[in-house]
Design an enzyme around this catalytic site. Structure first.
Site, PDB file in Angstrom:
ATOM      1  N   GLY A  14       0.814  -1.208   0.000  1.00  0.00           N
ATOM      2  CA  GLY A  14       0.000   0.000   0.000  1.00  0.00           C
ATOM      3  C   GLY A  14       0.847   1.257   0.000  1.00  0.00           C
ATOM      4  N   ALA A  15       1.982   1.209  -0.701  1.00  0.00           N
ATOM      5  CA  ALA A  15       2.944   2.308  -0.642  1.00  0.00           C
ATOM      6  C   ALA A  15       2.454   3.568  -1.330  1.00  0.00           C
ATOM      7  CB  ALA A  15       4.280   1.876  -1.248  1.00  0.00           C
ATOM      8  N   ASP A  65      -2.352  -8.382  -5.458  1.00  0.00           N
ATOM      9  CA  ASP A  65      -3.398  -8.516  -4.444  1.00  0.00           C
ATOM     10  C   ASP A  65      -2.770  -9.078  -3.180  1.00  0.00           C
ATOM     11  OD1 ASP A  65      -5.566  -9.097  -2.883  1.00  0.00           O
ATOM     12  OD2 ASP A  65      -6.508 -10.483  -4.301  1.00  0.00           O
ATOM     13  N   ASN A  92       1.203  -2.352   5.305  1.00  0.00           N
ATOM     14  CA  ASN A  92       0.440  -1.117   5.437  1.00  0.00           C
ATOM     15  C   ASN A  92      -0.892  -1.160   4.695  1.00  0.00           C
ATOM     16  OD1 ASN A  92       0.066   1.908   5.776  1.00  0.00           O
ATOM     17  ND2 ASN A  92       0.337   1.800   3.551  1.00  0.00           N
ATOM     18  N   TYR A 158     -13.277  -3.096  10.974  1.00  0.00           N
ATOM     19  CA  TYR A 158     -11.881  -2.644  11.012  1.00  0.00           C
ATOM     20  C   TYR A 158     -11.182  -3.161  12.264  1.00  0.00           C
ATOM     21  CZ  TYR A 158      -8.096   0.842  10.396  1.00  0.00           C
ATOM     22  OH  TYR A 158      -6.893   1.485  10.218  1.00  0.00           O
ATOM     23  N   ALA A 160     -12.057  -5.694  14.164  1.00  0.00           N
ATOM     24  CA  ALA A 160     -11.946  -7.152  14.125  1.00  0.00           C
ATOM     25  C   ALA A 160     -10.740  -7.581  13.306  1.00  0.00           C
ATOM     26  CB  ALA A 160     -13.226  -7.758  13.552  1.00  0.00           C
ATOM     27  N   LYS A 162      -7.995  -5.752  12.537  1.00  0.00           N
ATOM     28  CA  LYS A 162      -6.737  -5.316  13.140  1.00  0.00           C
ATOM     29  C   LYS A 162      -6.418  -6.078  14.429  1.00  0.00           C
ATOM     30  CE  LYS A 162      -5.394  -2.177  10.175  1.00  0.00           C
ATOM     31  NZ  LYS A 162      -4.175  -2.385   9.353  1.00  0.00           N
TER      32      LYS A 162
END
Length: 253
Positions: A14-15, A65, A92, A158, A160, A162
């Protein structure tokens, strides 16, 4: 004493995202070569690659993915061919969705958070830990969230995802620690990013009033914590969940 990542190769998933791009730049500024992962924003990936190369560092772009082991293994092949073995993994990337109550949230949203938080972490470990074990050095850094401690309404999918990620990282830290590989998490608060600067939305008095430091953190402050954990200065820190939230959440002993 300095924060030196020379001769290291870092993958940031996710850069191209709001926080990811700053993490990638900061790791490069510290001397690391960067594997820039993206899912949709190819233009930002190319721009980021050019910025990192201008610093005198090497940079490779990988597309895939992160919820697919096959895709991550393909990314690994590309990175090793262009940059060498990955020493630092920053998880990330996360799926985006609209937050609502548990009664209204779709099952698919819970599944997307499980896949992008938990399974991404598992797949990255399967792909990159073996080489780190051989080298007797490595860093896994997961980007968690202050929400995992807040448990506010509408955060359920979110949180759950994390919290599941947190469990994977704590156990991974124990399983591979003997090989001098550290496994930690950075948990940002509500962070100011380029998007806020462009839209003039940096301030939120209602949120800032709850934060002991009375302000929102910046993307650079998150990236600084990531770079520290990636360095030898943090060589005896593992299994940690570190909020970078101005004290808005505080893990208890």
């Amino acid at each position: 004493m300095n924060l030196n990542l020379s001769n290291r190769v870092a993958l940031v998933t996710g850069a191209t995202g709001q926080l990811g791009r700053v993490m990638a730049r900061t790791l490069a500024q510290c001397g690391a070569d960067i594997a820039i992962h993206y899912r949709n924003n190819e233009a930002q990936a190319i721009k980021l690659q050019d910025e990192i190369k201008a610093m005198g560092r090497r940079a490779a772009i990988v597309h895939g993915d992160i919820t697919s082991l096959e895709a991550i293994l393909g990314m690994k092949e590309t990175i090793e061919r262009e940059l060498g073995s990955v020493n630092i993994v920053v998880a990330n990337a996360v799926a985006q969705y609209k937050w609502t109550t548990i009664l209204e949230q779709s099952p698919e949203d819970y599944e997307s958070q499980f896949e992008s938080c938990v399974m991404q972490s598992v797949y990255l470990a399967k792909a990159f830990a073996p080489t780190m074990i051989e080298a007797k050095w490595g860093r896994f850094i997961g980007i968690n969230t202050e929400c995992a401690m807040q448990n506010f309404p509408t955060q359920s999918a979110y949180v759950a995802g994390k919290r599941g990620m947190d469990g994977v990282y704590r156990i991974l830290a124990k399983e591979i620690g003997e090989h001098q590989i550290t496994v930690n998490q950075v948990a940002p608060g509500w962070t100011i990013s380029d998007q806020d600067r462009e839209n003039n939305t940096e301030r939120s008095e209602s949120y800032e009033s709850t934060v002991p430091l009375k302000r929102r953190g910046t993307d650079q402050e998150i990236a600084n914590a990531v770079a520290f954990l990636a360095s030898d200065l943090a060589s005896f820190i593992t299994g940690a969940y570190i909020p970078v939230s101005g004290g808005n959440v505080m893990p208890a002993i």
